[in-house]
Design a protein around this motif. Structure first.
Motif, PDB file in Angstrom:
ATOM      1  N   GLU A  44      22.985  54.657 -37.953  1.00  0.00           N
ATOM      2  CA  GLU A  44      23.294  56.079 -38.159  1.00  0.00           C
ATOM      3  C   GLU A  44      23.206  56.453 -39.632  1.00  0.00           C
ATOM      4  N   ASN A  47      19.096  55.454 -40.763  1.00  0.00           N
ATOM      5  CA  ASN A  47      18.001  55.984 -39.955  1.00  0.00           C
ATOM      6  C   ASN A  47      16.691  55.227 -40.187  1.00  0.00           C
ATOM      7  N   ARG A  70      20.253  53.521 -28.704  1.00  0.00           N
ATOM      8  CA  ARG A  70      19.342  54.358 -27.908  1.00  0.00           C
ATOM      9  C   ARG A  70      20.053  55.585 -27.335  1.00  0.00           C
ATOM     10  N   LYS A  72      22.155  57.306 -28.972  1.00  0.00           N
ATOM     11  CA  LYS A  72      22.215  58.237 -30.101  1.00  0.00           C
ATOM     12  C   LYS A  72      20.824  58.730 -30.506  1.00  0.00           C
ATOM     13  N   ASP A  73      19.830  57.858 -30.332  1.00  0.00           N
ATOM     14  CA  ASP A  73      18.455  58.197 -30.712  1.00  0.00           C
ATOM     15  C   ASP A  73      17.505  57.554 -29.708  1.00  0.00           C
ATOM     16  N   SER A  74      17.038  58.350 -28.757  1.00  0.00           N
ATOM     17  CA  SER A  74      16.206  57.801 -27.679  1.00  0.00           C
ATOM     18  C   SER A  74      14.854  57.306 -28.184  1.00  0.00           C
ATOM     19  N   ASN A  75      14.482  57.689 -29.407  1.00  0.00           N
ATOM     20  CA  ASN A  75      13.208  57.230 -29.970  1.00  0.00           C
ATOM     21  C   ASN A  75      13.355  56.015 -30.869  1.00  0.00           C
ATOM     22  N   ALA A  76      14.550  55.448 -30.944  1.00  0.00           N
ATOM     23  CA  ALA A  76      14.784  54.305 -31.835  1.00  0.00           C
ATOM     24  C   ALA A  76      13.836  53.158 -31.478  1.00  0.00           C
TER      25      ALA A  76
END
Length: 120
Positions: A44, A47, A70, A72-76
């Motif tokens: 977080e 990034n 994932r 928090k950020d589905s594109n991680a």
């Protein structure tokens, strides 16, 4: 500009090995974490373009950390590391959202191949 990578492994020498391989190939290691809970915080904060994550760690394992990141950020972009013979865990980590995996002991060219495939 090189891509930014977060390395997560409870073994400092493993983090150092990965850092060395990535550095020689033009990637920036922007952070390191020794367990999944710290990995989620650092993700977080920093990034990064990519997370290289060990599976077996204290406090929060790599699979739970992948799910958390994932969510928090589905594109991680996450690549899992596992020791030999952990196929079930590798499958679980891919289902959790990891994009690839590398097996320990690392071969530099396999690490770079996986990294290039995921964020090349």
């Amino acid at each position: 500009m090189g891509k930014n990578v977060l390395i997560v492994d409870d073994a400092a020498f493993m983090r150092m090995m990965i850092k060395d391989i990535l550095g020689k190939n033009g990637y920036n290691v922007v952070g390191e974490a020794e367990n999944g809970a710290i990995a989620v915080q650092k993700f977080e904060e920093l990034n990064p373009d990519l997370v290289i994550m060990d599976i077996t760690m204290p406090e929060m394992d790599g699979i739970d950390a992948v799910r958390e990141i994932r969510s928090k950020d589905s594109n991680a972009n996450i690549i899992m590391c596992s020791a030999m013979g952990q196929q079930a865990m590798v499958i679980e980590s891919i289902q959790a959202g990891a994009k690839d995996f590398i097996v320990k002991p690392f071969q530099a060219d396999r690490v770079i191949e996986a990294v290039n495939k995921v964020i090349g």
